[in-house]
Write an enzyme that holds these catalytic residues in place. Structure first.
Site, PDB file in Angstrom:
ATOM      1  CB  CYS A   2      -1.071   0.118   1.260  1.00  0.00           C
ATOM      2  SG  CYS A   2      -2.211  -1.344   1.471  1.00  0.00           S
ATOM      3  NE  ARG A  27       4.926   1.659  -0.356  1.00  0.00           N
ATOM      4  CZ  ARG A  27       6.009   1.728   0.603  1.00  0.00           C
ATOM      5  NH1 ARG A  27       7.042   1.986   0.042  1.00  0.00           N
ATOM      6  NH2 ARG A  27       5.939   1.006   1.843  1.00  0.00           N
ATOM      7  CD1 TRP A  74      -0.189  -6.183  -2.911  1.00  0.00           C
ATOM      8  CD2 TRP A  74      -0.366  -6.741  -0.686  1.00  0.00           C
ATOM      9  NE1 TRP A  74      -0.041  -7.687  -2.791  1.00  0.00           N
ATOM     10  CE2 TRP A  74      -0.367  -8.079  -1.179  1.00  0.00           C
ATOM     11  CE3 TRP A  74      -0.719  -7.071   0.596  1.00  0.00           C
ATOM     12  CZ2 TRP A  74      -0.011  -9.318  -0.775  1.00  0.00           C
ATOM     13  CZ3 TRP A  74      -0.662  -8.162   1.342  1.00  0.00           C
ATOM     14  CH2 TRP A  74      -0.254  -9.220   0.449  1.00  0.00           C
ATOM     15  CG  ASN A 100       1.274   0.455   4.289  1.00  0.00           C
ATOM     16  OD1 ASN A 100       0.942  -0.517   4.234  1.00  0.00           O
ATOM     17  ND2 ASN A 100       2.767   0.898   4.176  1.00  0.00           N
ATOM     18  N   GLY A 101      -1.005  -1.013   6.493  1.00  0.00           N
ATOM     19  CA  GLY A 101      -0.403  -1.845   7.585  1.00  0.00           C
ATOM     20  C   GLY A 101      -1.607  -2.660   8.169  1.00  0.00           C
ATOM     21  CD  GLU A 481      15.907 -14.561  -7.065  1.00  0.00           C
ATOM     22  OE1 GLU A 481      15.617 -14.872  -6.075  1.00  0.00           O
ATOM     23  OE2 GLU A 481      15.804 -13.550  -7.633  1.00  0.00           O
ATOM     24  CE  LYS A 485      13.131 -12.678  -9.129  1.00  0.00           C
ATOM     25  NZ  LYS A 485      13.835 -11.918  -8.210  1.00  0.00           N
ATOM     26  CD  GLU A 488       9.151 -12.350  -8.262  1.00  0.00           C
ATOM     27  OE1 GLU A 488      10.139 -12.160  -8.295  1.00  0.00           O
ATOM     28  OE2 GLU A 488       8.471 -11.647  -7.403  1.00  0.00           O
ATOM     29  CG  HIS A 504      16.289 -38.806  -2.949  1.00  0.00           C
ATOM     30  ND1 HIS A 504      16.530 -40.094  -2.663  1.00  0.00           N
ATOM     31  CD2 HIS A 504      17.468 -38.143  -3.081  1.00  0.00           C
ATOM     32  CE1 HIS A 504      18.205 -40.294  -2.778  1.00  0.00           C
ATOM     33  NE2 HIS A 504      18.554 -39.055  -2.947  1.00  0.00           N
ATOM     34  CE  LYS A 600      11.407  -3.533  -5.674  1.00  0.00           C
ATOM     35  NZ  LYS A 600      11.869  -4.795  -6.566  1.00  0.00           N
TER      36      LYS A 600
HETATM   37  C1  F6R Z   1      10.994 -11.047  -5.320  1.00  0.00           C
HETATM   38  C2  F6R Z   1      11.377 -10.204  -4.394  1.00  0.00           C
HETATM   39  C3  F6R Z   1      10.834 -10.457  -2.932  1.00  0.00           C
HETATM   40  C4  F6R Z   1      11.534  -9.812  -2.004  1.00  0.00           C
HETATM   41  C5  F6R Z   1      11.285  -9.876  -0.783  1.00  0.00           C
HETATM   42  C6  F6R Z   1      11.955  -9.387   0.467  1.00  0.00           C
HETATM   43  O1  F6R Z   1      11.341 -10.634  -6.805  1.00  0.00           O
HETATM   44  O2  F6R Z   1      11.405  -9.062  -4.584  1.00  0.00           O
HETATM   45  O3  F6R Z   1      10.947 -11.732  -2.778  1.00  0.00           O
HETATM   46  O4  F6R Z   1      13.141 -10.179  -2.001  1.00  0.00           O
HETATM   47  O5  F6R Z   1       9.868  -9.453  -0.499  1.00  0.00           O
HETATM   48  O6  F6R Z   1      11.976  -8.018   0.300  1.00  0.00           O
HETATM   49  P1  F6R Z   1      13.357  -7.090   0.894  1.00  0.00           P
HETATM   50  O7  F6R Z   1      14.405  -7.502  -0.079  1.00  0.00           O
HETATM   51  O8  F6R Z   1      12.781  -5.529   0.366  1.00  0.00           O
HETATM   52  O9  F6R Z   1      13.281  -7.294   2.162  1.00  0.00           O
END
Ligand code: F6R
Length: 605
Positions: A2, A27, A74, A100-101, A481, A485, A488, A504, A600
């Site tokens: 948010c 956000r 969000w 936000n929260g 990772e 990617k 998502e 396994h 984000k």
């Molecule tokens: C995926 C991504 C998330 C963040 C996670 C932690 O692409 O960006 O998995 O890595 O939400 O966020 P930060 O790094 O901001 O603590």
């Protein structure tokens, strides 16, 4: 999660709010709204489901004024509907609130104080604004007194911006755990979830700490505690560049940010080395780690994977065991710690609530901590003992790319600095400046193969619903990772697996055509075993894609990348996987930068 923006004292309140919301859209982007008011204009509230563009389409020219608040959501409580979108209003419509929260005791507050009220939606925020109105209207309190009273009762995380329709010249602000910042202008003042959304208007900012309340007018900012005690706070000038947050001619931020990675590596070399080639890392951090018997890395998502990517190097160069912790688990289930722990928090945003809850506990235990983040002045940076900045420039795409590689590279400087201080031969022999320059070149070389990678994706992953990334050692960490990617942003169900573990049990999921993407960096023994595991999947119908470092590459490999130092291979090996995710998403016509259900900065636990 948010985004909040507010302004008081500007003729262009609507424009400032909409510009701010566009910058904050990363956000959260399932619904949005603004409330605008002025001495000479009628108050207007406009809300919309969907993106900021949908909200903009609903604005008429009559939505104008000198002050207002806006929100991009969000969803946590209640579906993304117009009724659940912020700003929320009290029953009479007099009080207007964005939040936000998460208010943890909203059900209790509703049952205790608001049993006779009716609500439009299901959000916790609506309870908060009704509560403020109740105190103001029934107990005859001023808005400030009513807000203070409500804040003392509300438990949980919040960044609030509140307006009283009867006073267009004031915004009331409060925060606890969720990010919020004041922006100071000439003849107007602002409030916002992050500085980036305000830099078109100002570069002068003021922090707000948890459990502080701020009253904003066009030429005054008054910070106080919940008892009304005034707190003096200096402002600071932020070094942000507006051009950093544009995407130029790129179709998506993610591609721009992938492309920026060689520059990020070179910038890190400049930041963390002295002219004579020695490491430029804070001596107190080095000493803190030298004194530790174990390094604990706490993070979430991509940052957690970056921690794994750096683990081998940190252990080898500092001669200290490294343990990784998932922030969302450690907040409530911290294992028995070693005698002298040192905590490293990895966080692109520096705002992740899961990580912060661990840091709060670490601080309560009086233990030393370091935040490695891309956002100066962020909550985790402020609250940890030390900070090292990645300096990668704003990362706007929800899928993190340059922050992941920047985090590993930043930790490389730390590892080498500690190793050298310890007199470790391995650390002295590791020419980090040269090796990281080679990494930058390797990235550039992979980036020059974009068209080929796009073609591989359209041929091998056109309609696939599920896939596997596999690898061993460092490559396994990159596989985790890489699969995150792909999941998502392309919505392909993908698992990152230790190559030897597949047989396994999970190998039963392999069917004709299941893509298995194998990561094979330059370690002959491991490479041979991973290749064996690939063959096992091919024998069961899988379509194999191999991403291989030069030294162990064969003619039939799908993607071959330049070889780098094994400590740094988690950086160069991830680049083709970022591009694979990008093209898989783009070719499916998805919004690469804003994947569904995500945001984000994850500021809720
Ligand atoms: C995926 C991504 C998330 C963040 C996670 C932690 O692409 O960006 O998995 O890595 O939400 O966020 P930060 O790094 O901001 O603590």
């Amino acid at each position: 999660m948010c985004g909040i923006v507010g302004v008081v004292g500007s003729k262009n309140a609507t424009d400032i709010l909409m510009q701010g919301l566009e910058k904050l859209e990363y956000r959260g982007y399932d619904s949005a709204g603004i409330f605008v008011n002025g001495q000479k204009t009628a108050a207007k509230l406009v809300k919309s489901v969907g993106r900021i563009a949908d909200l903009r389409a609903k604005l008429g020219i009559d939505v104008s004024g000198t002050s207002g608040i806006g929100h991009t959501r969000w969803a946590t409580h209640g579906k993304p509907t117009e009724d659940n979108a912020h700003p929320h209003t009290s029953s009479s419509g007099r009080f207007v609130l964005v939040h936000n929260g998460v208010i943890e005791n909203f059900v209790e507050l509703k049952n205790e104080f608001l049993m006779n009220d009716s609500f439009k939606g299901q959000t916790d925020t609506e309870i908060a604004v009704h509560l403020i109105a109740k105190f103001a209207e029934e107990e005859n309190l001023t808005t400030l007194e009513a807000f203070k009273k409500a804040l003392k009762l509300i438990q949980g995380s919040y960044a609030f911006a509140l307006m009283d329709r009867e006073d267009a010249d004031l915004i009331y602000v409060a925060k606890n755990k969720s990010p919020l910042l004041i922006g100071l202008g000439d003849g107007y003042n602002m409030v916002c979830s992050d500085a980036m959304a305000m830099i078109r208007e100002t570069s002068e900012f003021m922090e707000i700490h948890d459990k502080e309340l701020v009253v904003l007018t066009k030429d005054k900012v008054e910070v106080m505690d919940y008892e009304g005690q005034i707190i003096s706070r200096d402002s600071y000038t932020a070094e942000l560049d507006l051009s950093d947050i544009g995407k130029g001619t790129y179709p998506f931020y993610m591609l721009k940010e992938i492309d920026e990675q060689p520059a990020v590596m070179r910038k890190l070399i400049a930041t963390y080395t002295n002219e004579d080639g020695t490491m430029k890392v804070d001596q107190d951090i080095i000493k803190g780690i030298q004194e530790a018997d174990r390094i604990y890395i706490i993070a979430a998502g991509t940052s957690y994977h970056a921690g794994f990517g750096a683990k081998m190097m940190l252990e080898a160069l500092t001669d200290t065991p490294v343990e990784l912790g998932l922030a969302s688990e450690w907040g409530y289930d911290m294992p028995l710690l070693s005698k002298k722990p040192f905590f490293i928090f990895l966080s692109q945003s520096g705002e992740t609530a899961d990580s912060r809850q661990v840091l709060v506990k670490v601080n309560e235990l009086g233990l030393p901590s370091l935040t490695v983040t891309n956002v100066p002045g962020s909550t985790l940076s402020r609250e940890a003992t030390y900070t090292m900045l990645i300096g990668a420039g704003p990362e706007i795409a929800v899928a993190s790319t340059k922050a992941y590689t920047g985090q590993i590279a930043t930790l490389a400087f730390l590892a080498k600095a500690v190793g050298e201080a310890e007199g470790q031969a391995k650390a002295k022999d590791f020419d980090l400046v040269k090796e990281l320059s080679l990494v930058a070149q390797s990235i550039e070389s992979t980036l020059s193969e974009k068209d080929e990678i796009a073609a591989i994706v359209s041929e091998l992953l056109p309609t696939t619903r599920s896939a596997f990334y596999i690898g061993r050692k460092q490559d396994y960490y990159v596989a985790m990772e890489a699969s995150l990617k792909l999941k998502e942003i392309s919505y392909i169900q993908c698992e990152g697996f230790a190559a030897g573990e597949l047989k396994h049990g999970t190998i039963s999921l392999i069917e004709k055509g299941t893509p298995v993407l194998a990561l094979i960096s330059n370690n002959e023994e491991v490479a041979a075993h991973t290749r064996g595991n690939v063959m096992e999947t091919v024998a069961r119908g899988a379509s194999a894609i191999t991403i291989v470092e030069e030294g162990v590459a064969r003619e039939d490999d799908t993607i071959v990348i330049n070889q780098v130092h094994p400590y740094l291979s988690a950086i160069s090996m991830v680049i083709p996987t970022q591009l694979i995710a990008y093209y898989a998403s783009m070719q499916r016509g998805l919004d690469v930068d804003k994947p569904r259900n995500l945001a984000k900065a994850v500021t809720v636990e």
